[in-house]
Write a protein that holds these residues in place. Structure first.
Motif, PDB file in Angstrom:
ATOM      1  N   VAL A  97       6.889   9.759   7.575  1.00 40.77           N
ATOM      2  CA  VAL A  97       7.030   8.368   8.018  1.00 40.77           C
ATOM      3  C   VAL A  97       5.683   7.839   8.500  1.00 40.77           C
ATOM      4  N   ASP A  98       5.283   6.689   7.960  1.00 38.69           N
ATOM      5  CA  ASP A  98       4.027   6.088   8.396  1.00 38.69           C
ATOM      6  C   ASP A  98       4.233   5.033   9.479  1.00 38.69           C
ATOM      7  N   LEU A  99       5.352   4.321   9.359  1.00 40.43           N
ATOM      8  CA  LEU A  99       5.509   3.161  10.230  1.00 40.43           C
ATOM      9  C   LEU A  99       6.969   2.997  10.633  1.00 40.43           C
ATOM     10  N   VAL A 100       7.191   2.679  11.913  1.00 37.39           N
ATOM     11  CA  VAL A 100       8.534   2.312  12.365  1.00 37.39           C
ATOM     12  C   VAL A 100       8.493   0.856  12.815  1.00 37.39           C
ATOM     13  N   SER A 136       0.817  -1.220   0.000  1.00 40.00           N
ATOM     14  CA  SER A 136       0.000   0.000   0.000  1.00 40.00           C
ATOM     15  C   SER A 136       0.852   1.272   0.000  1.00 40.00           C
ATOM     16  N   ARG A 137       2.142   1.135  -0.211  1.00 35.27           N
ATOM     17  CA  ARG A 137       3.057   2.265  -0.369  1.00 35.27           C
ATOM     18  C   ARG A 137       3.199   3.129   0.867  1.00 35.27           C
ATOM     19  N   LEU A 138       3.190   2.523   2.031  1.00 37.37           N
ATOM     20  CA  LEU A 138       3.493   3.307   3.212  1.00 37.37           C
ATOM     21  C   LEU A 138       5.009   3.542   3.282  1.00 37.37           C
ATOM     22  N   ASN A 139       5.400   4.645   3.890  1.00 41.04           N
ATOM     23  CA  ASN A 139       6.829   4.886   4.110  1.00 41.04           C
ATOM     24  C   ASN A 139       7.230   4.231   5.418  1.00 41.04           C
ATOM     25  N   ILE A 140       8.231   3.383   5.330  1.00 42.27           N
ATOM     26  CA  ILE A 140       8.568   2.555   6.484  1.00 42.27           C
ATOM     27  C   ILE A 140      10.037   2.726   6.859  1.00 42.27           C
ATOM     28  N   VAL A 141      10.266   2.900   8.151  1.00 42.93           N
ATOM     29  CA  VAL A 141      11.629   2.981   8.670  1.00 42.93           C
ATOM     30  C   VAL A 141      11.858   1.776   9.567  1.00 42.93           C
ATOM     31  N   ILE A 142      12.932   1.038   9.302  1.00 42.86           N
ATOM     32  CA  ILE A 142      13.307  -0.073  10.172  1.00 42.86           C
ATOM     33  C   ILE A 142      14.375   0.447  11.117  1.00 42.86           C
ATOM     34  N   SER A 143      14.101   0.342  12.405  1.00 42.35           N
ATOM     35  CA  SER A 143      15.001   0.899  13.396  1.00 42.35           C
ATOM     36  C   SER A 143      15.622  -0.241  14.196  1.00 42.35           C
ATOM     37  N   GLY A 144      16.884  -0.088  14.589  1.00 40.60           N
ATOM     38  CA  GLY A 144      17.518  -1.140  15.378  1.00 40.60           C
ATOM     39  C   GLY A 144      18.982  -0.850  15.615  1.00 40.60           C
ATOM     40  N   GLY A 145      19.584  -1.615  16.508  1.00 41.21           N
ATOM     41  CA  GLY A 145      21.000  -1.453  16.809  1.00 41.21           C
ATOM     42  C   GLY A 145      21.850  -2.168  15.770  1.00 41.21           C
ATOM     43  N   ILE A 201       5.971  -2.742  16.201  1.00 44.01           N
ATOM     44  CA  ILE A 201       5.586  -2.137  14.925  1.00 44.01           C
ATOM     45  C   ILE A 201       4.692  -0.970  15.317  1.00 44.01           C
ATOM     46  N   THR A 202       5.145   0.223  14.952  1.00 48.96           N
ATOM     47  CA  THR A 202       4.572   1.429  15.540  1.00 48.96           C
ATOM     48  C   THR A 202       4.121   2.397  14.462  1.00 48.96           C
ATOM     49  N   GLU A 203       2.894   2.863  14.593  1.00 44.94           N
ATOM     50  CA  GLU A 203       2.390   3.858  13.647  1.00 44.94           C
ATOM     51  C   GLU A 203       2.860   5.248  14.062  1.00 44.94           C
ATOM     52  N   VAL A 204       3.294   6.043  13.080  1.00 46.31           N
ATOM     53  CA  VAL A 204       3.571   7.450  13.340  1.00 46.31           C
ATOM     54  C   VAL A 204       2.316   8.200  12.904  1.00 46.31           C
ATOM     55  N   ALA A 205       1.539   8.650  13.874  1.00 40.42           N
ATOM     56  CA  ALA A 205       0.169   9.073  13.580  1.00 40.42           C
ATOM     57  C   ALA A 205       0.033  10.572  13.337  1.00 40.42           C
ATOM     58  N   GLY A 206       1.112  11.338  13.529  1.00 44.98           N
ATOM     59  CA  GLY A 206       1.000  12.782  13.318  1.00 44.98           C
ATOM     60  C   GLY A 206       1.580  13.531  14.503  1.00 44.98           C
TER      61      GLY A 206
END
Ligand SMILES: Nc1ncnc2c1ncn2[C@@H]1O[C@H](COP(=O)(O)OP(=O)(O)O)[C@@H](O)[C@H]1O
Ligand SMILES: [Mg+2]
Length: 437
Positions: free
Chosen positions: A346-349, A202-211, A365-370
């Motif tokens: 960013v839509d999702l982390v 669905s073309r969300l912008n996604i950031v994968i975060s981690g060490g 899995i976290t939504e960036v809601a605004g």
């Protein structure tokens, strides 16, 4: 070899002698293969015999040098070759000649492998980097390289490396972990996987975060595979690691500066350039500098569905890290403006973590809601809840939906995904039948 009696050999003659020795020894090795551990000893013996049959009387120093070179040649990357050959080992770390560590099944272990001396470590580094047209010396004491099999190598030598030359090899895992394996390993649940797949399509912008070493690149590769085959994908990396199967992929890699320290091509240069390449998707291996701002701008201006990773320990931490990186772009933007850009881009982390027992998991899995006032609103959709530690020190816990459906859910529906309470977990209103849409 007429000049040999006096112990004087020309370089071409030395070269000829080496190939002669290599030929003889290789033939004998092929005739009677020896287990890897004994190979060095057996080879040395055969080398001596082959050398004696030439009746040459070279000075000891020169002869030993030739033997060492031939052995290194025959034995690949010297003492660490066996570690590189072992499929269970995922990383090899050389801290000077006498400390060699490995990672096996997520755990660090010290090995009994030793180099003869620092010079031998330097020789292995040279063997790795020379074919790539790179070099290490006191002026350029750090280098990134890749082995022919795709493994990533970093080397640091003195004076920067205080205790001797250092090599770090992240081995190329033949066939990176796929989603089914991640599910089997308990790193992610099937429902979480279905959810992120819907988000990617669905073309969300996604950031994968981690060490470091938490599995970000592995997950980025898995998520990128969900990109539909008819889209044009541009990938940008420091050292190409992604292995996308789609037809239409343009891969780009950064370039270190030349010997005068000029003409580097950075991630940022490549991100900017990629916008002129008509990409449907931009996949950036990792943002670690000013390119974060270019990436956000791209995400906010029609290049949605972009994917990247960032070094951070929690979803919220990834937002502040992104702020810091955007400031590095030197555009003099107020933090508040940057934060708004992040919140809208960013839509999702997806947070990836390496737990204390060495296992890797998608811990949220976290939504960036605004934005709400000055704060970025973040809502966990899935979360790992640790319940304890087992007697053999395994981290116990469960990956669970939080019962909250993301605000972007309608975008998934438009793309044809219907994910019900079996994915998000039932919440009270759903049990009562008044579904939040
Ligand atoms: N979910 C996982 N379970 C077990 N091992 C994993 C998992 N994800 C990655 N790995 C392994 O961990 C190592 C580091 O993974 P990588 O994706 O390169 O990490 P990062 O990009 O965060 O530094 C690799 O050897 C990889 O195969
Ligand atoms: Mg990585």
């Amino acid at each position: 070899m007429t000049s040999s009696q006096s112990g004087q050999l020309h370089n071409t003659e030395i070269g000829k002698l080496k190939s002669y020795l290599i030929n003889v020894v290789t033939r004998e090795m092929e005739a009677s293969p020896v287990p890897v551990e004994q190979r060095r000893q057996a080879l040395t013996k055969q080398l001596q015999q082959a050398y004696q049959s030439t009746r040459l009387q070279l000075p000891t120093v020169l002869r030993e040098q030739i033997f060492r070179d031939v052995l290194d040649e025959l034995l690949g990357y010297g003492p660490i070759q066996t570690l590189l050959d072992d499929p269970e080992i995922t990383e090899v770390m050389v801290n000077g000649a006498h400390n060699v560590y490995i990672e096996r099944k997520g755990k660090l272990e010290r090995t009994s492998v030793q180099f003869e001396d620092d010079t031998q470590v330097l020789r292995v580094i040279d063997r790795i980097v020379t074919p790539l047209g790179r070099r290490v010396d006191a002026d350029t004491p750090t280098v990134d390289a890749r082995l022919p099999d795709g493994s990533r190598v970093n080397a640091v030598i003195p004076p920067v490396a205080i205790d001797g030359p250092t090599i770090t090899i992240r081995k190329f895992t033949k066939g990176r972990l796929k989603i089914e394996q991640l599910i089997d390993l308990g790193s992610i649940t099937r429902n979480m996987a279905d959810f992120v797949r819907a988000c990617v399509v669905s073309r969300l912008n996604i950031v994968i975060s981690g060490g470091t070493g938490s599995g970000k690149t592995t997950l980025l590769n898995v998520l990128s595979e969900y990109i539909p085959n008819d889209e044009r994908i541009v990938t940008i990396e420091d050292a190409a690691e992604l292995q996308l199967q789609q037809d239409h992929v343009v891969r780009m890699e950064t370039k270190p500066p030349n010997s005068e320290g000029r003409n580097a091509v950075t991630i940022r240069d490549l991100v900017r350039n990629s916008l002129r390449m008509r990409p449907d998707r931009i996949v950036v291996g990792e943002v670690r500098g000013g390119e974060a701002l270019d990436m956000l701008q791209a995400m906010n201006t029609g290049h949605d569905g972009s994917l990247t990773t960032i070094h951070a320990n929690s979803p919220r931490d990834s937002i502040s890290r992104m702020e810091t990186l955007c400031l590095m772009a030197g555009m003099d933007l107020p933090v508040r403006v940057i934060r708004e850009q992040i919140a809208s881009a960013v839509d999702l982390v997806v947070q990836q973590s390496r737990l204390r027992d060495g296992s890797r998991k998608v811990t949220s899995i976290t939504e960036v809601a605004g934005m709400e006032g000055d704060t970025v609103v973040m809502t966990d959709i899935f979360r790992f809840e640790q319940t304890g530690v087992s007697s053999d020190n395994k981290v116990l816990g469960e990956l669970k939906p939080t019962g909250i459906r993301p605000l972007f859910y309608p975008r998934l529906e438009i793309s044809g995904f219907k994910l019900g309470p079996e994915v998000f977990g039932a919440n009270l209103s759903e049990i009562l039948g008044s579904r939040r849409r």
